[in-house]
Motif scaffolding. Structure first.
Motif, short mmCIF file in Angstrom:
data_model
loop_
_atom_site.label_atom_id
_atom_site.label_comp_id
_atom_site.label_asym_id
_atom_site.label_seq_id
_atom_site.Cartn_x
_atom_site.Cartn_y
_atom_site.Cartn_z
N GLN A 133 5.68 8.69 6.30
CA GLN A 133 6.65 8.35 5.33
C GLN A 133 6.15 7.05 4.54
N TYR A 134 5.82 6.05 5.47
CA TYR A 134 5.61 5.04 4.92
C TYR A 134 4.33 5.11 3.86
N LEU A 135 3.15 5.95 4.41
CA LEU A 135 2.02 6.24 3.67
C LEU A 135 2.42 7.05 2.32
N LEU A 136 3.34 7.71 2.46
CA LEU A 136 3.66 8.67 1.07
C LEU A 136 4.33 7.58 0.30
N GLY B 188 3.66 6.12 -3.99
CA GLY B 188 4.66 6.65 -4.76
C GLY B 188 6.15 7.12 -4.53
N ALA B 189 6.13 7.72 -3.29
CA ALA B 189 7.23 8.36 -3.10
C ALA B 189 8.45 7.28 -2.73
N THR B 190 9.52 7.58 -2.41
CA THR B 190 10.66 6.90 -2.14
C THR B 190 11.74 7.12 -0.99
N LEU B 191 10.91 7.67 0.09
CA LEU B 191 11.70 8.12 1.23
C LEU B 191 12.27 7.16 2.26
N THR B 192 13.26 7.50 2.81
CA THR B 192 13.63 6.86 4.05
C THR B 192 12.83 7.09 5.36
N THR B 193 12.39 5.86 5.77
CA THR B 193 11.57 5.80 6.75
C THR B 193 12.11 5.97 8.07
N ASP B 194 12.58 7.34 8.30
CA ASP B 194 13.66 7.53 9.49
C ASP B 194 12.75 8.29 10.53
N GLY B 195 11.71 8.78 10.19
CA GLY B 195 11.03 9.50 11.33
C GLY B 195 11.50 10.94 11.39
N ILE B 196 11.89 11.40 10.45
CA ILE B 196 12.53 12.86 10.50
C ILE B 196 11.86 13.67 9.30
#
Length: 357
Positions: A249-252, A256-264
């Motif tokens: 998620q961090y790498l995405l 340019g992504a806007t993900l919550t880095t929650d590990g899910i």
């Protein structure tokens, strides 16, 4: 060649609109920036025929030269007939044919790859100024051989189609020599030698040649030193929940992504994976496997910042501020030492491999 196959081909026009860097004029080099400190090459330089030698057309537009070295090598096959003409004259004819196809059919500025290796073992310079950049060792000509990797990787086209046909020994020996020289000049580790299919939705460089890449890395390492063991990435999918997903998620987000880095690995992450795969010419399946990781990972070092640095810091248990400073560098060196890696404080593919794993 790899660009002729169905699937996502490198889009030179789109990339050039996004690129910064120094321009290369059609009549010479317009160099800018500060040359990087490096170790002078110690291996024998292969016999490489320049673009002038084989009668190349001038580039249609100015080329871009980066004031930093290439970080990896990508091996291709041309997907052309397996010629029995092993002469130097044939190699020159091949180089002209490829350039014509890339410029007239694909609409590119110049030949896509940096170097071409004929079945007779003759090496020709592909994209203009690639030979000068290689000899300098601190610069890289932006190319058009692998979507998502043209600012990072040297591209080598190997004449022939190697889905079912064995790769000729003469051609292989010259490929080892060329890769060894490139690894020395650019300080590339042998594990950073890949096939085109490691990044894009393609069969290139053919099953038979791709199967040789492990031996190629081993033979290059025997020549120049370093680690020949290829990187190995996990396969993640919807429903997974762990720290590997968080790193992804961090790498995405770095891309340019806007993900919550929650590990899910939920719908948002799967959607971001698909979008990223589509943008880099990878297989679009929503699964984070070899191509996705190879495209997402970028070398990170002192002075960098952003979500990828946050991923490094999170995995190392340091303050997660997204700034690669002295504390992060020290933690990376310690991690590398504990894992038996080269302790240079640079998070390259091997260090990422260990951090993810």
């Amino acid at each position: 060649m790899s660009e002729r196959r169905p699937g996502a081909a490198p889009n030179e026009t789109t990339r050039r609109a996004l690129l910064g860097g120094t321009l290369l004029g059609t009549t010479g080099l317009l160099l800018g920036g500060t040359a990087l400190a490096r170790t002078p090459p110690t291996t024998r330089e292969p016999d490489i025929a320049s673009t002038d030698a084989w009668g190349a057309r001038p580039p249609r537009n100015e080329l871009v030269l980066l004031s930093r070295p290439a970080r990896k090598i990508i091996v291709h096959h041309t997907a052309t007939p397996n010629s029995t003409d092993h002469s130097r004259a044939h190699a020159f004819e091949l180089a002209r044919s490829i350039q014509d196809h890339h410029m007239d059919h694909n609409g590119w500025t110049d030949t896509g790859q940096h170097f071409t290796l004929s079945r007779g073992g003759h090496i020709t310079e592909g994209r203009h100024h690639s030979l000068a950049a290689f000899r300098d060792g601190g610069r890289h000509v932006v190319s058009a051989h692998t979507s998502g990797q043209n600012r990072l990787a040297v591209g080598i086209e190997n004449e022939g189609t190697y889905d079912n046909v064995a790769f000729p020994s003469t051609q292989y020996d010259e490929l080892v020599g060329l890769c060894s020289a490139l690894c020395t000049a650019y300080a590339i580790e042998p594990y950073e030698i890949y096939g085109h299919r490691d990044f894009n939705a393609t069969g290139c460089p053919g099953d038979r040649l791709y199967a040789l890449l492990g031996q190629l890395r081993t033979d290059v390492a025997a020549s120049v030193g370093g680690d020949p063991t290829g990187v190995s990435w996990p396969l993640l999918r919807s429903g997974d929940e762990d720290e590997r997903v968080r790193v992804l998620q961090y790498l995405l987000n770095e891309h340019g992504a806007t993900l919550t880095t929650d590990g899910i690995y939920g719908p948002a992450t799967e959607g971001a994976v698909r979008d990223f795969q589509r943008s880099t010419g990878a297989i679009v399946d929503g699964l984070a496997g070899n191509q996705t990781w190879n495209q997402a990972v970028r070398e990170r070092t002192y002075g960098d910042s952003g979500p990828a640095v946050r991923a490094v810091q999170h995995r190392l248990g340091t303050t997660v501020d997204g700034v690669f400073g002295p504390v992060t560098e020290s933690a990376v060196r310690t991690f590398q030492s504990e894992r038996g890696l080269r302790g240079n404080g640079v998070v390259d593919a091997r260090t990422w491999d260990e951090l993810v794993g």
